[in-house]
Scaffold this motif. Structure first.
Motif, PDB file in Angstrom:
ATOM      1  N   THR A 219      -3.083   2.736   1.278  1.00 50.63           N
ATOM      2  CA  THR A 219      -2.818   3.306  -0.039  1.00 50.63           C
ATOM      3  C   THR A 219      -3.432   4.693  -0.159  1.00 50.63           C
ATOM      4  O   THR A 219      -2.763   5.652  -0.579  1.00 50.63           O
ATOM      5  CB  THR A 219      -3.411   2.405  -1.146  1.00 50.63           C
ATOM      6  OG1 THR A 219      -2.964   1.078  -0.924  1.00 50.63           O
ATOM      7  CG2 THR A 219      -2.974   2.864  -2.519  1.00 50.63           C
ATOM      8  N   LEU A 220      -4.682   4.813   0.226  1.00 49.68           N
ATOM      9  CA  LEU A 220      -5.379   6.085   0.061  1.00 49.68           C
ATOM     10  C   LEU A 220      -4.718   7.190   0.878  1.00 49.68           C
ATOM     11  O   LEU A 220      -4.477   8.292   0.390  1.00 49.68           O
ATOM     12  CB  LEU A 220      -6.844   5.923   0.472  1.00 49.68           C
ATOM     13  CG  LEU A 220      -7.709   7.108   0.078  1.00 49.68           C
ATOM     14  CD1 LEU A 220      -7.860   7.171  -1.434  1.00 49.68           C
ATOM     15  CD2 LEU A 220      -9.075   7.023   0.735  1.00 49.68           C
TER      16      LEU A 220
ATOM     17  N   SER B 252      -5.318   1.632   9.311  1.00 47.96           N
ATOM     18  CA  SER B 252      -5.115   0.301   8.743  1.00 47.96           C
ATOM     19  C   SER B 252      -5.107  -0.784   9.816  1.00 47.96           C
ATOM     20  O   SER B 252      -5.760  -1.814   9.671  1.00 47.96           O
ATOM     21  CB  SER B 252      -3.798   0.308   7.959  1.00 47.96           C
ATOM     22  OG  SER B 252      -3.268  -0.970   7.846  1.00 47.96           O
TER      23      SER B 252
ATOM     24  N   ALA C 250      -8.932  -4.505   3.664  1.00 48.84           N
ATOM     25  CA  ALA C 250      -9.339  -3.197   4.162  1.00 48.84           C
ATOM     26  C   ALA C 250      -8.123  -2.363   4.548  1.00 48.84           C
ATOM     27  O   ALA C 250      -8.065  -1.152   4.300  1.00 48.84           O
ATOM     28  CB  ALA C 250     -10.273  -3.367   5.352  1.00 48.84           C
TER      29      ALA C 250
ATOM     30  N   ARG D  59     -12.831   0.018  -3.417  1.00 48.34           N
ATOM     31  CA  ARG D  59     -12.641   0.423  -2.023  1.00 48.34           C
ATOM     32  C   ARG D  59     -13.931   0.399  -1.187  1.00 48.34           C
ATOM     33  O   ARG D  59     -13.905  -0.064  -0.054  1.00 48.34           O
ATOM     34  CB  ARG D  59     -12.000   1.814  -1.975  1.00 48.34           C
ATOM     35  CG  ARG D  59     -11.420   2.191  -0.636  1.00 48.34           C
ATOM     36  CD  ARG D  59     -10.619   3.466  -0.764  1.00 48.34           C
ATOM     37  NE  ARG D  59     -11.437   4.584  -1.206  1.00 48.34           N
ATOM     38  CZ  ARG D  59     -12.074   5.408  -0.381  1.00 48.34           C
ATOM     39  NH1 ARG D  59     -11.998   5.237   0.914  1.00 48.34           N
ATOM     40  NH2 ARG D  59     -12.790   6.409  -0.861  1.00 48.34           N
ATOM     41  N   PRO D  60     -15.066   0.871  -1.715  1.00 47.52           N
ATOM     42  CA  PRO D  60     -16.261   0.894  -0.855  1.00 47.52           C
ATOM     43  C   PRO D  60     -16.891  -0.473  -0.610  1.00 47.52           C
ATOM     44  O   PRO D  60     -17.808  -0.573   0.198  1.00 47.52           O
ATOM     45  CB  PRO D  60     -17.245   1.784  -1.631  1.00 47.52           C
ATOM     46  CG  PRO D  60     -16.513   2.329  -2.789  1.00 47.52           C
ATOM     47  CD  PRO D  60     -15.330   1.472  -3.024  1.00 47.52           C
TER      48      PRO D  60
ATOM     49  N   GLY E  41       0.805  -1.232   0.000  1.00 45.31           N
ATOM     50  CA  GLY E  41       0.000   0.000   0.000  1.00 45.31           C
ATOM     51  C   GLY E  41       0.830   1.271   0.000  1.00 45.31           C
ATOM     52  O   GLY E  41       0.502   2.218  -0.711  1.00 45.31           O
TER      53      GLY E  41
ATOM     54  N   PHE F 278      -9.488   1.511  -8.281  1.00 49.91           N
ATOM     55  CA  PHE F 278      -9.256   1.503  -6.841  1.00 49.91           C
ATOM     56  C   PHE F 278     -10.477   2.043  -6.096  1.00 49.91           C
ATOM     57  O   PHE F 278     -10.944   1.465  -5.119  1.00 49.91           O
ATOM     58  CB  PHE F 278      -8.020   2.373  -6.588  1.00 49.91           C
ATOM     59  CG  PHE F 278      -7.556   2.389  -5.177  1.00 49.91           C
ATOM     60  CD1 PHE F 278      -6.695   1.405  -4.717  1.00 49.91           C
ATOM     61  CD2 PHE F 278      -7.942   3.399  -4.320  1.00 49.91           C
ATOM     62  CE1 PHE F 278      -6.249   1.426  -3.418  1.00 49.91           C
ATOM     63  CE2 PHE F 278      -7.502   3.421  -3.019  1.00 49.91           C
ATOM     64  CZ  PHE F 278      -6.655   2.429  -2.565  1.00 49.91           C
ATOM     65  N   GLU F 279     -11.007   3.159  -6.589  1.00 50.71           N
ATOM     66  CA  GLU F 279     -12.142   3.792  -5.928  1.00 50.71           C
ATOM     67  C   GLU F 279     -13.420   2.968  -6.051  1.00 50.71           C
ATOM     68  O   GLU F 279     -14.324   3.091  -5.234  1.00 50.71           O
ATOM     69  CB  GLU F 279     -12.377   5.196  -6.513  1.00 50.71           C
ATOM     70  CG  GLU F 279     -11.493   6.252  -5.895  1.00 50.71           C
ATOM     71  CD  GLU F 279     -11.693   6.401  -4.396  1.00 50.71           C
ATOM     72  OE1 GLU F 279     -10.955   5.710  -3.658  1.00 50.71           O
ATOM     73  OE2 GLU F 279     -12.554   7.165  -3.963  1.00 50.71           O
TER      74      GLU F 279
ATOM     75  N   PHE G 102      -6.439  -0.795   1.443  1.00 50.14           N
ATOM     76  CA  PHE G 102      -7.109   0.389   0.898  1.00 50.14           C
ATOM     77  C   PHE G 102      -6.849   1.622   1.765  1.00 50.14           C
ATOM     78  O   PHE G 102      -6.572   2.704   1.255  1.00 50.14           O
ATOM     79  CB  PHE G 102      -8.612   0.139   0.754  1.00 50.14           C
ATOM     80  CG  PHE G 102      -8.952  -0.760  -0.406  1.00 50.14           C
ATOM     81  CD1 PHE G 102      -8.571  -0.416  -1.699  1.00 50.14           C
ATOM     82  CD2 PHE G 102      -9.646  -1.939  -0.221  1.00 50.14           C
ATOM     83  CE1 PHE G 102      -8.866  -1.240  -2.778  1.00 50.14           C
ATOM     84  CE2 PHE G 102      -9.958  -2.769  -1.296  1.00 50.14           C
ATOM     85  CZ  PHE G 102      -9.563  -2.418  -2.567  1.00 50.14           C
ATOM     86  N   ALA G 103      -6.910   1.440   3.084  1.00 49.89           N
ATOM     87  CA  ALA G 103      -6.691   2.581   3.986  1.00 49.89           C
ATOM     88  C   ALA G 103      -5.272   3.122   3.832  1.00 49.89           C
ATOM     89  O   ALA G 103      -5.051   4.334   3.747  1.00 49.89           O
ATOM     90  CB  ALA G 103      -6.948   2.161   5.430  1.00 49.89           C
TER      91      ALA G 103
END
Lengths: 283, 283
Positions: A161-162, A209, A155, A126-127, A101, A122-123, A158-159
């Motif tokens: 990386t974003l 994360s 999960a 992610r949800p 990430g 990615f977006e 994603f946290a």
């Protein structure tokens, strides 16, 4: 004066000022309030709907019993095996999520092209809640261990990386410009400006994360696997061993807190400049 | 140019020639002219003060010299070598022209010493030990000893500015570009910074392109003031400051200083009023 020495002094100073402040006493009052509500509502007032709840005294007795009724207490090796396995899953998933990430986030923030290429996908992913991934995880991975690790990883990844990407975007452009002025190449600017500049956001991401990793771990362990704290909670529910549910929950809370504190300490260690700046109140 | 000492201490390189430069911004299809047919000739070793109302396009000019922006038309030369012009839309940022930024751009994650060593470290020609020795020596010369291992966030803002200037000088630039670096400082710190800057200049003579809207600062430091018109920016009046260098703060009360001040003030006020009225209309 060495850096570790400064950090040490700072930590000691913080602890002593914390003890002098009203904070620790307020904390005990907070704990005391919740625990006594639990005790009175279940054991003294016997409120409706509370009668099946495991009692405070019952849970404590079971937890610290040398010969636990349902077979799980601080004296049984079984208890530590569950903790160990959950921790191992967290470690694998968290390390993998960080290792993948952070670089991905750095490059997404750094390269416009890469962002346009990957970010929409990615977006979209992610949800999707971790629970929705459960069937696919079981189909994709064999055994009971890898699906759980995969779900835990997801999960977190994603946290991390974003937040890393946002960290790169948050860096004041003047720092990159200054680096170029001083003769740094694009790659040197990435290493010396982008990576350290994004560090505060990266560690915020890692805090989130590690939190969501525990969340997804329990979800994963409830549906798959034979060990782990999530497994304890689920099995205890099915077997009507209610005090074990609470033991599992408190243990989760405890280890969740410890791991998250470890991430914070690692962050402080890697960002001395920030710790010292904040300690002195900045400017 | 008459006021520039023609002695051996003056550098032979670092002359900037800005020739008929035009810069048009095109945000959302609405062309805004920031710089309008601007020509300025700065001999090597001169302290050239660019004075003008806020938002007149002075920084745009500085950014094109530094290589952060391109030009719409015109040429900029450094020692008869073309920096940018037709066929070379944007100058390469490089360590021969170093910017000292408005808000300061020391890397907060590097110690003052590491910041100062940054340019030569990136260049990689000298060994780390040689670079750090030189950095320590330059810090001592600028009265910065004792702050080597502090982070920029731990020292005063005045000190930070001095560290930033020393960081620029480590690269032995031909030109220093100052973008209102003392804007946020209080007037007492400012006067100390002015003397410190002159002190550094007398030891390391380089061409200085200095943007400001503080007339007193401009006259105290500069060989020459170039008063710019409000947007679009072009030279409106050139004021020679024939007060001999080295200067100290006693010149502020000299009659000649007052005369030059009065001469410049009329023009500056007129432009500031125009800029203000234009702002009112836009708003």
């Amino acid at each position: 004066m060495s850096q570790s020495n400064t950090t040490m002094n700072l930590t000691m100073y913080r602890i002593s000022s914390w003890l002098k402040s009203p904070k620790p006493y307020l904390m005990f009052i907070g704990f005391g309030f919740v625990l006594s509500f639990w005790y009175f509502s279940v054991e003294v007032w016997k409120l409706p709907r509370f009668q099946d709840m495991p009692a405070l005294t019952e849970v404590i007795e079971e937890w610290f019993s040398k010969d636990p009724y349902y077979g799980l207490s601080v004296y049984t090796p079984e208890y530590y095996k569950h903790i160990g396995i959950s921790l191992r899953r967290i470690a694998y998933a968290f390390c993998l999520a960080t290792a993948l990430g952070v670089p991905l986030g750095l490059f997404l923030g750094w390269s416009q092209k890469l962002r346009e290429f990957i970010f929409p996908l990615f977006e979209l992913l992610r949800p999707i809640p971790v629970l929705a991934w459960v069937p696919l995880a079981i189909i994709m991975f064999s055994g009971s261990e890898t699906p759980v690790i995969f779900l835990t990883f997801l999960a977190s990844f994603f946290a991390t990386t974003l937040n890393t990407m946002l960290g790169v975007e948050s860096i004041d452009e003047e720092y990159s410009r200054a680096a170029y002025c001083l003769g740094a190449s694009r790659w040197q600017t990435f290493v010396h400006v982008v990576v350290p500049g994004a560090m505060p956001y990266i560690f915020t991401g890692l805090q989130i994360s590690i939190g969501v990793a525990w969340f997804s771990l329990v979800a994963g362990e409830m549906v798959s696997g034979q060990y782990g704290l999530g497994y304890i909670i689920n099995t205890a529910y099915i077997m009507v061993q209610y005090s074990q549910i609470i033991i599992g929950m408190i243990t989760l809370g405890l280890f969740g807190y410890i791991t998250s504190a470890l991430v914070r300490v690692a962050g402080d260690y890697m960002m001395q400049w920030r710790v010292r700046e904040l300690a002195l109140g900045g400017d | 140019m008459s006021t520039l000492e023609k002695d051996d201490s003056m550098p032979t390189t670092g002359a900037i020639r800005i020739e008929d430069v035009v810069k048009v911004y095109d945000p959302d299809g609405a062309a805004v002219m920031a710089v309008d047919h601007c020509s300025i000739d700065i001999p090597a070793g001169e302290i050239c003060m660019i004075v003008g109302p806020s938002g007149c396009g002075k920084t745009t000019l500085l950014n094109t010299i530094a290589g952060f922006h391109g030009l719409t038309s015109g040429h900029i030369y450094l020692d008869d070598e073309i920096l940018c012009g037709p066929g070379k839309e944007k100058a390469e940022p490089g360590s021969d022209r170093i910017v000292v930024f408005q808000n300061g751009a020391l890397f907060p994650w590097k110690t003052n010493l590491e910041n100062i060593a940054f340019g030569p470290m990136m260049e990689g020609k000298l060994s780390k030990a040689e670079i750090y020795d030189k950095a320590r020596k330059m810090m001592a010369d600028a009265g910065l000893e004792g702050t080597e291992d502090s982070f920029p966030g731990e020292v005063s803002s005045g000190l930070r500015r001095r560290v930033e200037i020393v960081r620029a000088l480590m690269n032995e630039p031909k030109v220093l570009l100052f973008d209102e670096p003392y804007r946020a400082l209080d007037s007492l710190t400012k006067s100390v910074m002015h003397e410190a800057l002159l002190d550094i200049y007398y030891k390391n003579k380089v061409t200085i392109f200095f943007i400001t809207h503080d007339l007193e600062e401009a006259i105290f430091l500069g060989h020459r003031l170039i008063i710019m018109s409000s947007r679009p920016c072009k030279p409106k009046k050139i004021v020679e400051v024939d007060i001999p260098h080295p200067r100290d703060y006693s010149v502020l009360t000299s009659p000649r200083f007052r005369e030059i001040m009065n001469e410049a003030k009329g023009v500056v006020n007129e432009e500031a009023r125009k800029a203000f009225e234009a702002g009112e209309k836009e708003g």
